[in-house]
Design an enzyme around this catalytic site. Structure first.
Site, PDB file in Angstrom:
ATOM      1  CG  ASP A  61      -6.929  -7.155  -7.281  1.00 53.81           C
ATOM      2  OD1 ASP A  61      -6.115  -7.457  -8.181  1.00 53.81           O
ATOM      3  OD2 ASP A  61      -6.590  -6.599  -6.215  1.00 53.81           O
ATOM      4  CG  HIS A  62      -4.700 -10.910  -6.473  1.00 52.41           C
ATOM      5  ND1 HIS A  62      -3.557 -11.512  -6.917  1.00 52.41           N
ATOM      6  CD2 HIS A  62      -4.356  -9.640  -6.160  1.00 52.41           C
ATOM      7  CE1 HIS A  62      -2.556 -10.652  -6.876  1.00 52.41           C
ATOM      8  NE2 HIS A  62      -3.006  -9.508  -6.426  1.00 52.41           N
ATOM      9  N   GLY A  69       1.238  -5.177   0.291  1.00 54.46           N
ATOM     10  CA  GLY A  69       1.249  -4.809   1.703  1.00 54.46           C
ATOM     11  C   GLY A  69       2.305  -3.772   2.035  1.00 54.46           C
ATOM     12  CG  HIS A 112      -0.510  -7.179  -8.865  1.00 59.52           C
ATOM     13  ND1 HIS A 112      -1.682  -7.589  -8.294  1.00 59.52           N
ATOM     14  CD2 HIS A 112      -0.706  -7.241 -10.201  1.00 59.52           C
ATOM     15  CE1 HIS A 112      -2.557  -7.897  -9.236  1.00 59.52           C
ATOM     16  NE2 HIS A 112      -1.978  -7.697 -10.406  1.00 59.52           N
ATOM     17  CG  ASN A 159      -3.141  -3.818  -9.267  1.00 55.81           C
ATOM     18  OD1 ASN A 159      -3.349  -3.258 -10.340  1.00 55.81           O
ATOM     19  ND2 ASN A 159      -3.500  -5.071  -9.036  1.00 55.81           N
ATOM     20  CB  VAL A 160      -2.705   1.841  -5.229  1.00 56.95           C
ATOM     21  CG1 VAL A 160      -2.623   2.522  -3.860  1.00 56.95           C
ATOM     22  CG2 VAL A 160      -1.499   2.216  -6.083  1.00 56.95           C
ATOM     23  CB  THR A 202      -1.113  -1.306   1.220  1.00 57.51           C
ATOM     24  OG1 THR A 202      -1.206  -2.708   0.975  1.00 57.51           O
ATOM     25  CG2 THR A 202      -0.547  -1.080   2.613  1.00 57.51           C
TER      26      THR A 202
HETATM   27  P1  13P Z   1      -0.532  -2.905  -2.429  1.00 56.80           P
HETATM   28  O1  13P Z   1      -0.702  -3.812  -1.249  1.00 56.80           O
HETATM   29  O2  13P Z   1       0.907  -2.516  -2.625  1.00 56.80           O
HETATM   30  O3  13P Z   1      -1.420  -1.723  -2.368  1.00 56.80           O
HETATM   31  O4  13P Z   1      -0.920  -3.729  -3.728  1.00 56.80           O
HETATM   32  C1  13P Z   1      -2.259  -3.990  -4.012  1.00 56.80           C
HETATM   33  C2  13P Z   1      -2.395  -4.927  -5.151  1.00 56.80           C
HETATM   34  O5  13P Z   1      -1.474  -5.213  -5.874  1.00 56.80           O
HETATM   35  C3  13P Z   1      -3.745  -5.502  -5.354  1.00 56.80           C
HETATM   36  O6  13P Z   1      -3.784  -6.405  -6.391  1.00 56.80           O
END
Ligand code: 13P
Length: 289
Positions: free
Chosen positions: A81-82, A179, A206, A228-229, A231
């Protein structure tokens, strides 16, 4: 079975559903995500952030995910991720990741193109897919999210970006944020339709947490193929942790401690899989991969 990001998303794009992409930090999360996805017969993407992979994280997360992927009879993508560092992209490739995200969304367009292209040049020779980001999905809590403000993705930039970089998936900014939301988001579906029309490359949302279900469904119907999830996973696990803390015993068994966490996380993952209509899609994706 382990599959590439490109393969897992191609079927989603063709059949108008999205694959859930869930961050995992260690075994409890990884196992819960994979077992739940398998129970739902859903393809799934498990993701690690560079900060969580440092040191032994590479061995624990990548090693475990690769072994577990052989055991579970669903398509699984192991995704970085990122990431802002080409050396980390190379490390992920070396450790057997099947997808990597190079996030140049805070850079000017040309620099984003150049860096993303460099990431593609590292990953593609090894059969690893690359996700990039155009526009910028802001947010407030993720250490890797450097800017708070979002910048919507411009449709007229997308074709050129894809052509110049050769990416396999593209994160777009249409009104979500990373977030916990301070107020309910309103997604720009009109913009998403324009973006979907501008490219065949699968589009990624995202900031999937806290985005109202009807808006997520609408986004998936209009071209989002990966959501993407992270949080909401943390919120669910914390509910489980508080439940576990109520146990009146000085030496609770590991299952007494981790059980409620697993169960809250599993319920969330199951809900998200159904929301994205990826349940029952495992066989289809395997056939196409
Ligand atoms: P959330 O913070 O909405 O869960 O998004 C996570 C995300 O996009 C990770 O790349």
């Amino acid at each position: 079975m382990l599959v590439t990001l490109k393969d897992i998303l191609a079927d989603a794009r063709d059949n108008h559903y999205a694959v859930g992409a869930f961050n995992v930090i260690e075994n409890v999360m990884l196992r819960t995500v994979l077992e739940t996805a398998e129970a739902k017969e859903a393809p799934v993407i498990v993701m690690g952030l560079a900060a969580d992979l440092e040191g032994a994280g590479w061995t624990y997360i990548a090693g475990l995910a690769k072994l577990a992927a052989e055991y579970h009879d669903i398509p699984i993508c192991l995704h970085l991720d990122h990431c802002y560092d080409l050396d980390v992209i190379a490390q992920a490739v070396e450790h057997g990741f099947t997808g990597v995200m190079y996030d140049g969304s805070s850079l000017p367009f040309d620099e984003n193109v150049n860096m993303t292209k460099a990431a593609v040049d590292i990953a593609h020779p090894h059969g690893v897919s690359v996700e990039a980001e155009l526009g910028h999905v802001g947010g407030s809590d993720l250490a890797e999210t450097q800017h708070v403000e979002s910048v919507l993705t411009e449709p007229d930039e997308i074709t050129k970006f894809v052509e110049l970089t050769g990416v396999d998936a593209l994160a777009v900014s249409i009104g979500t944020g990373h977030g916990v939301y301070r107020s309910e988001p309103t997604l720009n579906i009109e913009r998403l339709v324009e973006l979907t029309q501008a490219t065949d490359v699968p589009l990624v949302m995202h900031g999937g947490s806290g985005t109202p279900d009807d808006q997520v469904r609408n986004a998936v119907a209009n071209g989002i193929t990966k959501v993407n999830v992270f949080t909401e996973e943390r919120i669910a696990m914390f509910r489980g942790l508080k439940e576990a803390a109520k146990i009146d015993r000085i030496d609770p068994l590991p299952e007494d401690q981790f059980g409620p966490i697993r169960s809250e996380l599993s319920a969330l993952i199951g809900e998200k899989i159904e929301l994205l209509s990826s349940d029952g899609r495992a066989a289809l994706t395997i056939a196409d991969a």
